[in-house]
Write a protein that holds these residues in place. Structure first.
Motif, PDB file in Angstrom:
ATOM      1  N   GLU A  40     -13.286 -26.010 -22.171  1.00 48.17           N
ATOM      2  CA  GLU A  40     -12.886 -25.129 -21.079  1.00 48.17           C
ATOM      3  C   GLU A  40     -12.200 -25.939 -19.976  1.00 48.17           C
ATOM      4  O   GLU A  40     -12.773 -26.890 -19.440  1.00 48.17           O
ATOM      5  CB  GLU A  40     -14.133 -24.444 -20.519  1.00 48.17           C
ATOM      6  CG  GLU A  40     -13.876 -23.144 -19.803  1.00 48.17           C
ATOM      7  CD  GLU A  40     -15.186 -22.411 -19.556  1.00 48.17           C
ATOM      8  OE1 GLU A  40     -15.504 -21.470 -20.318  1.00 48.17           O
ATOM      9  OE2 GLU A  40     -15.904 -22.785 -18.611  1.00 48.17           O
ATOM     10  N   ILE A  41     -10.978 -25.554 -19.632  1.00 44.90           N
ATOM     11  CA  ILE A  41     -10.193 -26.247 -18.616  1.00 44.90           C
ATOM     12  C   ILE A  41     -10.194 -25.410 -17.333  1.00 44.90           C
ATOM     13  O   ILE A  41      -9.642 -24.312 -17.295  1.00 44.90           O
ATOM     14  CB  ILE A  41      -8.729 -26.458 -19.069  1.00 44.90           C
ATOM     15  CG1 ILE A  41      -8.678 -27.187 -20.415  1.00 44.90           C
ATOM     16  CG2 ILE A  41      -7.924 -27.189 -17.997  1.00 44.90           C
ATOM     17  CD1 ILE A  41      -9.216 -28.593 -20.394  1.00 44.90           C
ATOM     18  N   THR A  42     -10.833 -25.918 -16.285  1.00 46.46           N
ATOM     19  CA  THR A  42     -10.859 -25.190 -15.008  1.00 46.46           C
ATOM     20  C   THR A  42     -10.423 -26.092 -13.860  1.00 46.46           C
ATOM     21  O   THR A  42     -10.503 -25.698 -12.696  1.00 46.46           O
ATOM     22  CB  THR A  42     -12.280 -24.657 -14.715  1.00 46.46           C
ATOM     23  OG1 THR A  42     -13.192 -25.758 -14.677  1.00 46.46           O
ATOM     24  CG2 THR A  42     -12.718 -23.659 -15.771  1.00 46.46           C
ATOM     25  N   ARG A  43      -9.968 -27.317 -14.169  1.00 46.75           N
ATOM     26  CA  ARG A  43      -9.662 -28.278 -13.105  1.00 46.75           C
ATOM     27  C   ARG A  43      -8.203 -28.726 -13.113  1.00 46.75           C
ATOM     28  O   ARG A  43      -7.858 -29.770 -12.576  1.00 46.75           O
ATOM     29  CB  ARG A  43     -10.610 -29.475 -13.225  1.00 46.75           C
ATOM     30  CG  ARG A  43     -12.065 -29.049 -13.264  1.00 46.75           C
ATOM     31  CD  ARG A  43     -13.013 -30.188 -13.487  1.00 46.75           C
ATOM     32  NE  ARG A  43     -13.238 -30.923 -12.262  1.00 46.75           N
ATOM     33  CZ  ARG A  43     -14.048 -31.972 -12.178  1.00 46.75           C
ATOM     34  NH1 ARG A  43     -14.666 -32.410 -13.263  1.00 46.75           N
ATOM     35  NH2 ARG A  43     -14.218 -32.589 -11.039  1.00 46.75           N
ATOM     36  N   GLY A  44      -7.343 -27.941 -13.773  1.00 47.61           N
ATOM     37  CA  GLY A  44      -5.914 -28.188 -13.671  1.00 47.61           C
ATOM     38  C   GLY A  44      -5.333 -29.144 -14.693  1.00 47.61           C
ATOM     39  O   GLY A  44      -5.995 -29.548 -15.650  1.00 47.61           O
ATOM     40  N   ARG A  45      -4.072 -29.508 -14.462  1.00 48.50           N
ATOM     41  CA  ARG A  45      -3.314 -30.320 -15.417  1.00 48.50           C
ATOM     42  C   ARG A  45      -3.935 -31.692 -15.650  1.00 48.50           C
ATOM     43  O   ARG A  45      -3.880 -32.226 -16.748  1.00 48.50           O
ATOM     44  CB  ARG A  45      -1.879 -30.486 -14.922  1.00 48.50           C
ATOM     45  CG  ARG A  45      -1.034 -29.224 -15.003  1.00 48.50           C
ATOM     46  CD  ARG A  45       0.379 -29.488 -14.545  1.00 48.50           C
ATOM     47  NE  ARG A  45       1.182 -28.263 -14.570  1.00 48.50           N
ATOM     48  CZ  ARG A  45       1.242 -27.399 -13.574  1.00 48.50           C
ATOM     49  NH1 ARG A  45       0.557 -27.637 -12.463  1.00 48.50           N
ATOM     50  NH2 ARG A  45       1.982 -26.312 -13.664  1.00 48.50           N
ATOM     51  N   SER A  46      -4.494 -32.284 -14.597  1.00 48.27           N
ATOM     52  CA  SER A  46      -5.076 -33.624 -14.742  1.00 48.27           C
ATOM     53  C   SER A  46      -6.157 -33.641 -15.816  1.00 48.27           C
ATOM     54  O   SER A  46      -6.309 -34.614 -16.547  1.00 48.27           O
ATOM     55  CB  SER A  46      -5.667 -34.103 -13.410  1.00 48.27           C
ATOM     56  OG  SER A  46      -4.668 -34.238 -12.437  1.00 48.27           O
ATOM     57  N   GLU A  47      -6.902 -32.535 -15.915  1.00 46.74           N
ATOM     58  CA  GLU A  47      -7.962 -32.453 -16.922  1.00 46.74           C
ATOM     59  C   GLU A  47      -7.363 -32.388 -18.321  1.00 46.74           C
ATOM     60  O   GLU A  47      -7.874 -33.017 -19.252  1.00 46.74           O
ATOM     61  CB  GLU A  47      -8.836 -31.222 -16.654  1.00 46.74           C
ATOM     62  CG  GLU A  47     -10.066 -31.170 -17.531  1.00 46.74           C
ATOM     63  CD  GLU A  47     -11.071 -30.141 -17.076  1.00 46.74           C
ATOM     64  OE1 GLU A  47     -12.245 -30.306 -17.420  1.00 46.74           O
ATOM     65  OE2 GLU A  47     -10.698 -29.171 -16.394  1.00 46.74           O
ATOM     66  N   ILE A  48      -6.262 -31.667 -18.484  1.00 49.61           N
ATOM     67  CA  ILE A  48      -5.597 -31.590 -19.787  1.00 49.61           C
ATOM     68  C   ILE A  48      -5.065 -32.964 -20.193  1.00 49.61           C
ATOM     69  O   ILE A  48      -5.255 -33.415 -21.320  1.00 49.61           O
ATOM     70  CB  ILE A  48      -4.451 -30.558 -19.753  1.00 49.61           C
ATOM     71  CG1 ILE A  48      -5.022 -29.155 -19.561  1.00 49.61           C
ATOM     72  CG2 ILE A  48      -3.625 -30.617 -21.045  1.00 49.61           C
ATOM     73  CD1 ILE A  48      -3.980 -28.080 -19.357  1.00 49.61           C
ATOM     74  N   TYR A  49      -4.403 -33.648 -19.252  1.00 49.35           N
ATOM     75  CA  TYR A  49      -3.874 -34.983 -19.541  1.00 49.35           C
ATOM     76  C   TYR A  49      -5.005 -35.938 -19.938  1.00 49.35           C
ATOM     77  O   TYR A  49      -4.871 -36.745 -20.863  1.00 49.35           O
ATOM     78  CB  TYR A  49      -3.148 -35.552 -18.320  1.00 49.35           C
ATOM     79  CG  TYR A  49      -1.942 -34.761 -17.868  1.00 49.35           C
ATOM     80  CD1 TYR A  49      -1.221 -33.962 -18.750  1.00 49.35           C
ATOM     81  CD2 TYR A  49      -1.517 -34.796 -16.540  1.00 49.35           C
ATOM     82  CE1 TYR A  49      -0.116 -33.228 -18.329  1.00 49.35           C
ATOM     83  CE2 TYR A  49      -0.413 -34.072 -16.109  1.00 49.35           C
ATOM     84  CZ  TYR A  49       0.282 -33.291 -17.009  1.00 49.35           C
ATOM     85  OH  TYR A  49       1.371 -32.576 -16.592  1.00 49.35           O
ATOM     86  N   ASP A  50      -6.110 -35.847 -19.216  1.00 49.43           N
ATOM     87  CA  ASP A  50      -7.265 -36.709 -19.476  1.00 49.43           C
ATOM     88  C   ASP A  50      -7.780 -36.498 -20.902  1.00 49.43           C
ATOM     89  O   ASP A  50      -8.006 -37.452 -21.656  1.00 49.43           O
ATOM     90  CB  ASP A  50      -8.360 -36.374 -18.457  1.00 49.43           C
ATOM     91  CG  ASP A  50      -9.583 -37.278 -18.559  1.00 49.43           C
ATOM     92  OD1 ASP A  50      -9.429 -38.491 -18.366  1.00 49.43           O
ATOM     93  OD2 ASP A  50     -10.682 -36.757 -18.820  1.00 49.43           O
TER      94      ASP A  50
END
Length: 563
Positions: free
Chosen positions: A124-134
């Protein structure tokens, strides 16, 4: 003393910078596309860029041997069991918390993940693009390491595997609890597969173990290799997908808006909107312990303030922390557990209710209650999420037809960062944030300065800091270039430019807060990525981080009360 940089290193820095750019361009493309096969053509672009970059945190990623320390770092940030899943689906908050699925929360990342079935993991991604990149960076590392394993154990195209692999498979798939002898036999065969010594594997083995899965290291290695073998022999492709809802919602501040609206409503209910509000982005223990621990533990613990803080940081002292929390709730501290999906909890502290007579540093309260500060403490944001949350928080509170502007007097940002000169536990005071890969830079007047900190054993550095797209994508070549450049870079972190962008937008452009709002930034060093053995993957700070954390916290509180 700054290291010299020669032409070869400069070329490597440029090559590395280009690799980071390729990584992010590829990630954005794949996200917009909606899916990719990690071992296909699109996934190859990510793998090649990461292998070109060779980040410090991923150690031996470009070599034949398996990178064990980097593997441990990555596994701590991904959900348990992900190595067994062919299908990895990145989603928005789409209601799984109301289902029968049990959330899986990684050890070192606050995100909800759900094992849908034997083959699929939803993150679940709720913290934006930085989380996806991470996540994509860490997954790419895993796919590279899994391919290394399958190449070593596959003997021919018919699927014959090495004896070492067969022994590992037998140990992992056996339902019996492994004896010490069986474990050491399995470790011996695994060490051969990984191209490491028995000693290497034995040393890191315990770092992966959990109470329920003592042999977790063996399971991770087996399933990483097995899925790669299945892909090679059976064409069972691994696939990473991004849900349509996630792609539609990303960048719309949905979670940040809910988070900020809830907080402003609580401020309004408690008649705090007209009070001077001071925002602190930090952990959720240092401000509370600084203000309440001396009284809560008075007479029970006869130690200096910093010894007391160190005791409170130890896992076994939960009862001491409970006493502090009980007093905090009695004396003006409201705890807000996040329900928005940002994973950012909050404390709102009414300073007029605090009994300050037991504090051992300079704090003065005003005789008029309404003039005493409200201290708003928010837990750490993650990368771009810093912009989303602060941008929403600094907007006026809508009450009926009225727009009520918050009386924000200061914003203080305290956190961990990588340092380029000095060592773990040292302090950095930034004078500007420079956004990596762009021409964006954010100079500001920092209310904190090196003269505020005179400490034995802790060095203090002042200069520019780089806000990086991901801490796991930095290597020594890039960092040396930053360090030796005319930008006077002292460290790197992930949120500073995002915070300052939101603050400047609110104060200078929208004018929703005081244009002369005070800002304070201070970081303590969690690692020195220029020093071998001092990267984030080498382990946490332990109690080394206690003193700088509280020194910074006390100075911020002093300035808030006495400004």
């Amino acid at each position: 003393m700054k290291p010299n940089i020669n032409k070869h290193e400069r070329n490597r820095a440029q090559e590395s910078s280009n690799a980071i750019e390729r990584l992010y361009i590829t990630m954005r493309h794949l996200f917009n596309r909606g899916f990719y096969k990690p071992m296909g053509v699109s996934g190859e672009s990510l793998r090649e860029a990461l292998l070109t970059l060779r980040p410090e945190i991923y150690g031996f990623i470009a070599e034949d041997k398996t990178e064990l320390t980097g593997l441990h770092y990555v596994i701590d940030r991904l959900p348990i069991g992900i190595e067994q899943c062919r299908y990895i689906n990145l989603t928005s908050d789409e209601g799984y918390k109301n289902s029968h699925f049990t959330p899986i929360i990684p050890e070192k990342r606050r995100r909800n993940c759900y094992r849908i079935d034997n083959e699929q993991m939803n993150i679940e991604i709720t913290r934006g693009r930085s989380e996806i990149y991470d996540i994509l960076t860490h997954l790419t590392f895993l796919f590279i390491e899994s391919q290394k394993i399958s190449k070593r154990v596959l003997i021919d195209e018919s699927g014959t595997t090495s004896r070492d692999w067969q022994k590992l498979e037998s140990a992992v798939l056996s339902k019996k609890k492994l004896s010490l002898k069986d474990r050491e036999i399995a470790i011996t065969h695994t060490a051969n597969i990984l191209n490491h010594t028995f000693k290497d594997v034995l040393e890191i083995y315990k770092n992966f173990a959990t109470d329920k899965k003592p042999e977790r290291f063996l399971e991770i290695i087996y399933w990483l290799g097995q899925l790669s073998i299945n892909e090679e022999l059976k064409n069972e492709k691994r696939i990473v997908t991004f849900s349509k809802v996630l792609r539609e919602r990303l960048g719309h501040h949905i979670h940040g808006e809910i988070w900020a609206d809830n907080i402003k409503e609580i401020l309004s209910k408690n008649n705090y909107l007209d009070r001077p509000i001071h925002i602190i982005s930090a952990n959720l223990h240092s401000v509370m312990n600084t203000l309440y621990a001396p009284k809560a533990l008075k007479g029970k613990v006869k130690k200096s303030a910093f010894q007391l803080y160190e005791d409170l940081s130890l896992k076994e002292n939960s009862k001491l922390r409970e006493k502090v929390e009980i007093l905090a709730k009695k004396e003006g501290c409201i705890f807000i557990k996040d329900q928005s999906g940002t994973n950012i909890d909050v404390q709102i502290i009414d300073s007029s209710v605090i009994d300050i007579k037991d504090l051992d540093f300079n704090v003065t309260l005003n005789s008029t209650k309404e003039k005493n500060p409200i201290i708003f403490v928010m837990d750490y944001a993650f990368g771009e999420q810093a912009y989303e949350t602060i941008d929403e928080l600094l907007k006026p509170y809508k009450k009926g037809d009225k727009n009520i502007h918050l009386n924000i007097e200061s914003l203080s940002i305290m956190g961990k960062a990588g340092i380029l000169e000095g060592g773990k536990g040292d302090i950095m005071i930034p004078s500007a944030h420079i956004f990596e890969g762009t021409a964006d830079n954010y100079p500001f007047k920092n209310e904190l300065s090196t003269s505020d900190f005179d400490l034995d054993g802790i060095s203090v550095f002042e200069g520019s800091m780089i806000t990086v797209l991901g801490t796991s994508l930095q290597n020594k070549d890039i960092l040396k270039f930053f360090f030796n450049s005319t930008w006077n870079v002292i460290g790197l972190e992930m949120e500073g430019a995002h915070y300052q962008k939101a603050i400047q937008s609110a104060s200078k452009v929208r004018k929703s807060i005081n244009p002369n709002v005070k800002v304070r930034y201070a970081y303590y060093a969690s690692d020195n990525p220029l020093k071998t053995g001092s990267t984030l993957a080498s382990g946490g700070l332990g109690t080394t981080g206690v003193k700088p954390t509280y020194v910074i916290t006390r100075k911020i509180i002093e300035q808030i009360f006495n400004s």
